[in-house]
Design a protein around this motif. Sequence first.
Motif, PDB file in Angstrom:
ATOM      1  N   UNK A   1       9.973  44.432   7.851  1.00  0.00           N
ATOM      2  CA  UNK A   1      10.249  45.691   8.525  1.00  0.00           C
ATOM      3  C   UNK A   1      11.753  45.985   8.609  1.00  0.00           C
ATOM      4  N   UNK A   2      12.572  44.937   8.733  1.00  0.00           N
ATOM      5  CA  UNK A   2      14.023  45.163   8.843  1.00  0.00           C
ATOM      6  C   UNK A   2      14.681  45.426   7.484  1.00  0.00           C
TER       7      UNK A   2
ATOM      8  N   UNK B   1      12.945  42.482  18.043  1.00  0.00           N
ATOM      9  CA  UNK B   1      13.908  42.023  17.027  1.00  0.00           C
ATOM     10  C   UNK B   1      13.631  40.587  16.591  1.00  0.00           C
ATOM     11  N   UNK B   2      13.163  39.765  17.527  1.00  0.00           N
ATOM     12  CA  UNK B   2      12.861  38.373  17.166  1.00  0.00           C
ATOM     13  C   UNK B   2      11.656  38.290  16.231  1.00  0.00           C
ATOM     14  N   UNK B   3      10.631  39.122  16.483  1.00  0.00           N
ATOM     15  CA  UNK B   3       9.385  38.951  15.732  1.00  0.00           C
ATOM     16  C   UNK B   3       9.549  39.177  14.225  1.00  0.00           C
TER      17      UNK B   3
ATOM     18  N   UNK C   1       3.335  46.930  17.592  1.00  0.00           N
ATOM     19  CA  UNK C   1       3.193  45.984  16.473  1.00  0.00           C
ATOM     20  C   UNK C   1       3.754  44.595  16.791  1.00  0.00           C
ATOM     21  N   UNK C   2       4.618  44.497  17.816  1.00  0.00           N
ATOM     22  CA  UNK C   2       5.306  43.234  18.096  1.00  0.00           C
ATOM     23  C   UNK C   2       4.340  42.172  18.629  1.00  0.00           C
TER      24      UNK C   2
END
Length: 371
Positions: free
Chosen positions: A185-186, A175-177, A125-126
């Motif tokens: 998502x987070x 993590x950046x995206x 997904x990234x």
Amino acid sequence: MMKFTISSIFFNVFLIITLVFQTHASKINYRSNKYKALFIFGDSFLDAGNNNYINTTSLDQANFLPYGETYFKFPTGRFSDGRLISDFIAEYANIPLVPPFLQPGYNQYYNGVNFASGGAGALVETFQGSVIPFKTQARNFKKVIAWLRHKLGSSDSKTLLTNAVYMFSIGSNDYLSPILTNSNVLKYYSHSEYVSMVVGNFTSTIKEIHKSGARKFAILNLPPLGCLPGTRRIQSQGKNSCLEELSSLASIHNQALYVALLKLEKQLRGFKFTLYDLNSDITQMINHPLKYGLKEGKSACCGSGPFRGKYSCGGKRGEKHFELCHKPNEHLFWDSYHLTENAYKQLAARMWDHTGNSHTIGNYIISDFFQ
Ligand SMILES: *[C@@H]1O[C@H](CO)[C@@H](O)[C@H](O)[C@H]1NC(C)=O
Ligand SMILES: *[C@@H]1O[C@H](CO)[C@@H](O)[C@H](O)[C@H]1NC(C)=O
């Protein structure tokens, strides 16, 4: 006289045997030297230009000036002013510069090849659709294996793959995206759940690559993701601090990554790894730039806005205006997310170095793998 002749015959026979043996030995040497290979997987820290050849946006490309200005004098697609860690590792190992897999017309894989893609993550997904995901990189590796088997036969190609070194930098973009694209998502997953998913996907792809015959794995852990000019800028509003959530995710990831590698070492036949603690070294360089011969550890050389953290280097990412420093060598960061050649060179030397204060975790150092 007779005696002399006999001993001379013996001597000649001995000489011939020696010569035959030496010729044989040097053939073996020549061949094992030809078999010295470096295969590279991951993201923009290691991409040598694959994204030049995919349908993507300038956000995931670096094929315009001033990228490349210091060393190559033209933009190769590397996200730096010059060479990357993997370029220096190849140099130390006496391997020619490892070309990108997608480079047209290039199909000599005896010394390895580079599959890395700027923006790629362990999760499909990234930055989906604009990058070559890690799983696809592993699939491309299988194409190279088929080529090697065709050229060398199954036994010699197997030897090449066993002796080769496999280098990885993957995870930062996972993590950046979510942060850069304002995804939820987070919020949906807890930090530890999300890290397990990223490391889980990293691990399953590593297993695939191992199954294909790889044995020597050299992995870079994640940098302090909240302290890059591009993420510090989000935090800033005048403050001088890192984006804690991102740096914390990188730390949780790095711990989980180490645990996962120890597990793989137990599970997989012949699996060897070296984990280079890029995070500690970059953190040191941010906090004590002078110790590394740098003048600036927080702001980028190329970009705009606070810390030059706006990703405008080159003027092709939707914003024409950008600033450029005169001496990239004095900076740790080249652009909002990537380091200068000078920084990469120092990191590669520390990764390669054997003298005890190296920040490498595991039983090996990458230089051992090339012995
Ligand atoms: C490239 O991507 C864009 C946007 O996703 C799409 O509209 C276009 O058709 C693609 N071009 C090719 C050659 O695949
Ligand atoms: C890999 O990532 C996907 C999301 O892309 C997730 O659903 C899956 O559970 C992950 N696999 C592992 C082994 O963690």
